[in-house]
Scaffold this motif. Structure first.
Motif, PDB file in Angstrom:
ATOM      1  N   ASP A 126       0.870  -1.174   0.000  1.00 29.01           N
ATOM      2  CA  ASP A 126       0.000   0.000   0.000  1.00 29.01           C
ATOM      3  C   ASP A 126       0.908   1.224   0.000  1.00 29.01           C
ATOM      4  OD1 ASP A 126      -1.665   2.219   1.172  1.00 29.01           O
ATOM      5  OD2 ASP A 126      -3.165   0.628   1.168  1.00 29.01           O
ATOM      6  N   THR A 127       0.623   2.183  -0.874  1.00 25.71           N
ATOM      7  CA  THR A 127       1.492   3.357  -0.987  1.00 25.71           C
ATOM      8  C   THR A 127       1.516   4.174   0.306  1.00 25.71           C
ATOM      9  OG1 THR A 127      -0.313   4.600  -1.993  1.00 25.71           O
ATOM     10  CG2 THR A 127       1.269   3.568  -3.482  1.00 25.71           C
ATOM     11  N   ASN A 128       0.465   4.097   1.123  1.00 26.25           N
ATOM     12  CA  ASN A 128       0.471   4.834   2.383  1.00 26.25           C
ATOM     13  C   ASN A 128       1.578   4.343   3.311  1.00 26.25           C
ATOM     14  OD1 ASN A 128      -1.720   6.697   2.025  1.00 26.25           O
ATOM     15  ND2 ASN A 128      -3.095   4.949   2.116  1.00 26.25           N
ATOM     16  N   TRP A 129       1.827   3.026   3.347  1.00 28.09           N
ATOM     17  CA  TRP A 129       2.925   2.502   4.176  1.00 28.09           C
ATOM     18  C   TRP A 129       4.258   3.029   3.662  1.00 28.09           C
ATOM     19  CZ3 TRP A 129       1.350   1.167   8.594  1.00 28.09           C
ATOM     20  CH2 TRP A 129       0.217   0.388   8.800  1.00 28.09           C
ATOM     21  N   LEU A 138      -1.024  14.505   5.190  1.00 27.55           N
ATOM     22  CA  LEU A 138      -2.085  13.513   5.395  1.00 27.55           C
ATOM     23  C   LEU A 138      -2.867  13.748   6.689  1.00 27.55           C
ATOM     24  CD1 LEU A 138      -0.308  10.147   4.453  1.00 27.55           C
ATOM     25  CD2 LEU A 138      -2.080  11.339   3.145  1.00 27.55           C
ATOM     26  N   ILE A 174      -8.305   8.589   4.720  1.00 29.96           N
ATOM     27  CA  ILE A 174      -7.497   7.701   3.899  1.00 29.96           C
ATOM     28  C   ILE A 174      -8.062   6.285   3.972  1.00 29.96           C
ATOM     29  CG2 ILE A 174      -5.383   9.045   4.253  1.00 29.96           C
ATOM     30  CD1 ILE A 174      -4.365   6.648   5.998  1.00 29.96           C
ATOM     31  N   ILE A 196      -6.420   2.346   3.769  1.00 36.28           N
ATOM     32  CA  ILE A 196      -5.118   1.680   3.833  1.00 36.28           C
ATOM     33  C   ILE A 196      -5.308   0.182   4.044  1.00 36.28           C
ATOM     34  CG2 ILE A 196      -4.869   2.154   6.301  1.00 36.28           C
ATOM     35  CD1 ILE A 196      -1.818   2.533   5.743  1.00 36.28           C
ATOM     36  N   PHE A 252      -6.904  10.065   9.211  1.00 34.27           N
ATOM     37  CA  PHE A 252      -5.518   9.887   9.618  1.00 34.27           C
ATOM     38  C   PHE A 252      -5.108  10.997  10.574  1.00 34.27           C
ATOM     39  CE2 PHE A 252      -0.938  10.558   8.951  1.00 34.27           C
ATOM     40  CZ  PHE A 252      -0.462   9.287   9.220  1.00 34.27           C
ATOM     41  N   TYR A 301       0.779   7.241  14.827  1.00 30.77           N
ATOM     42  CA  TYR A 301      -0.262   7.342  13.808  1.00 30.77           C
ATOM     43  C   TYR A 301      -1.532   6.661  14.286  1.00 30.77           C
ATOM     44  CZ  TYR A 301       3.931   8.053  10.970  1.00 30.77           C
ATOM     45  OH  TYR A 301       5.130   8.496  10.472  1.00 30.77           O
TER      46      TYR A 301
END
Length: 162
Positions: free
Chosen positions: A33-36, A68, A73, A75, A138, A150
């Motif tokens: 996942d691009t968020n990680w 963010l 979001i 995720i 987020f 987070y």
């Protein structure tokens, strides 16, 4: 008689040290996942606080991570529940946390504290270490030695990936 017990003990040890770790079928170890990927850019370091005479965890957040903060979001990650007496923290981790009984449960790269919308959330009943998709707002906790840097407020289970 002693040799027979020794043989049985050897078989048990071999099972738990060699066979058991491979008995869990892990289809995916790391959530893609691009968020990680963005969260992994956070620089973490220990800073000495002379007032408390202790090391404090400090973070340098990139502009991308700070942008963010406060946004909704979605995720993908692995769910993990940590029980603390009557309270349960629900975490979303980047990697599987329970591969085998000998593994360090802090082996995940990053995590989010999930704060469900309500106490009846299906996040409480989801099985540990399954790959799920979650959505929520987020948040970054910038305080020194934050329990979880987070979090996802109003977290809702979007889907379970099997």
């Amino acid at each position: 008689m002693f040799k027979k017990r020794k043989g049985i003990l050897l078989i048990i040890v071999v099972f738990f040290l060699i066979i058991y770790p491979y008995s869990k079928e892990i289809k995916v170890f790391r959530a893609k996942d691009t968020n990680w990927d963005v969260l992994n850019y956070t620089k973490k370091y220990k800073e000495f606080d002379p007032r408390t005479f202790a090391l404090i965890q400090t973070y340098n957040f990139t502009e991308e991570i700070l942008s963010l903060d406060g946004k909704d979001i979605t995720i993908v990650g692995f769910i993990k529940k940590d029980k603390h007496g009557k309270h349960t923290d629900i975490l979303l981790t980047e990697t599987v946390t329970d591969v085998c009984f000998m593994c360090d449960h802090d082996e995940h790269y990053n995590m989010l504290l999930l704060k469900p919308k309500n106490k009846d959330s299906n996040l409480f009943t989801a099985e540990d270490d399954i790959l799920i998709k979650v959505k929520g707002k987020f948040k970054i906790d910038k305080s020194k030695n934050a329990h979880s840097v987070y979090s996802l407020e109003g977290a809702e289970l979007d889907s379970i990936n099997k």
